[in-house]
Design a protein around this motif. Structure first.
Motif, short mmCIF file in Angstrom:
data_model
loop_
_atom_site.label_atom_id
_atom_site.label_comp_id
_atom_site.label_asym_id
_atom_site.label_seq_id
_atom_site.Cartn_x
_atom_site.Cartn_y
_atom_site.Cartn_z
N VAL A 56 0.92 -1.34 -0.40
CA VAL A 56 -0.09 0.19 0.20
C VAL A 56 0.86 1.44 0.03
O VAL A 56 1.69 1.73 0.20
N ARG A 96 -0.73 8.13 6.67
CA ARG A 96 0.67 9.05 7.46
C ARG A 96 0.85 9.44 8.82
O ARG A 96 1.18 9.26 9.60
N PRO A 139 1.04 4.32 1.51
CA PRO A 139 0.08 5.16 3.10
C PRO A 139 0.08 6.51 2.41
O PRO A 139 -0.50 7.26 1.86
N ASP A 140 -2.28 6.09 2.81
CA ASP A 140 -3.20 7.69 2.40
C ASP A 140 -2.66 8.69 4.12
O ASP A 140 -2.11 8.07 4.44
N ASP A 141 -3.73 10.02 3.94
CA ASP A 141 -3.60 11.21 4.78
C ASP A 141 -3.38 9.71 5.94
O ASP A 141 -2.41 10.66 7.36
N ASN A 181 9.71 7.34 5.20
CA ASN A 181 8.36 7.49 3.59
C ASN A 181 8.81 6.57 2.67
O ASN A 181 7.59 6.98 1.88
#
Length: 161
Positions: A117, A124, A119-121, A141
């Motif tokens: 995946v 994150r 990472p979405d907000d 990241n």
């Protein structure tokens, strides 16, 4: 806790369905009074626990390795180096098993499929909260991340320990 009411409902259904098809030996160890419900799993796993992740080689040989098991929105996540063997395995053969074990006191076992995946907000922000903003904004990241979509999950806590 980052789980929504819907996440908890889904997780409870997964735990109940997994227990319903468990064999007699497992049910003799994970008795009803030892079973963790969804809220108990969330409370015990917290944000991060060391998790043993099992993958398989192309020859079908099992490989296990410890990783940070990050529990977010009712699912375990993990990251690793872009060239790590575990990610090469996951990309080729996504079926995995994972376990968080705290001696005889706690066990959460998951069997499912690992999906890489981005990472979405929300994820994150969660990861930055666990590892610190400086680490996340730096080298972390750039790592590959995966989420385990569980097909089965068994969780117990031994009240005697």
């Amino acid at each position: 806790m980052h789980e929504t009411a819907e996440d908890l409902k889904w997780l409870q259904r997964l735990l109940d369905d997994s227990y319903a098809v468990a064999g007699s030996h497992l049910r003799s160890v994970v008795t009803p009074e030892r079973r963790l419900d969804a809220a108990g799993v969330v409370a015990e796993l917290g944000a991060m626990r060391v998790m043993v992740l099992a993958t398989t080689t192309a020859a079908g040989e099992p490989r296990v390795s410890p990783v940070d098991g990050l529990f977010h929105r009712g699912r375990l996540h993990f990251g690793s180096g872009p060239d790590a063997l575990r990610f090469r395995h996951v990309r080729a053969r996504p079926a995995v098993s994972a376990a968080v074990v705290d001696g005889e006191r706690l066990q959460v076992t998951v069997h499912g499929t690992a999906h890489e995946v981005v990472p979405d907000d929300a994820l994150r922000a969660f990861l930055a909260g666990v590892y610190g903003r400086a680490a996340w904004d730096g080298w972390m990241n750039a790592l590959p991340w995966a989420r385990i979509e569980p097909a089965r999950m068994i969780a117990f806590r031994n009240p005697a320990t």
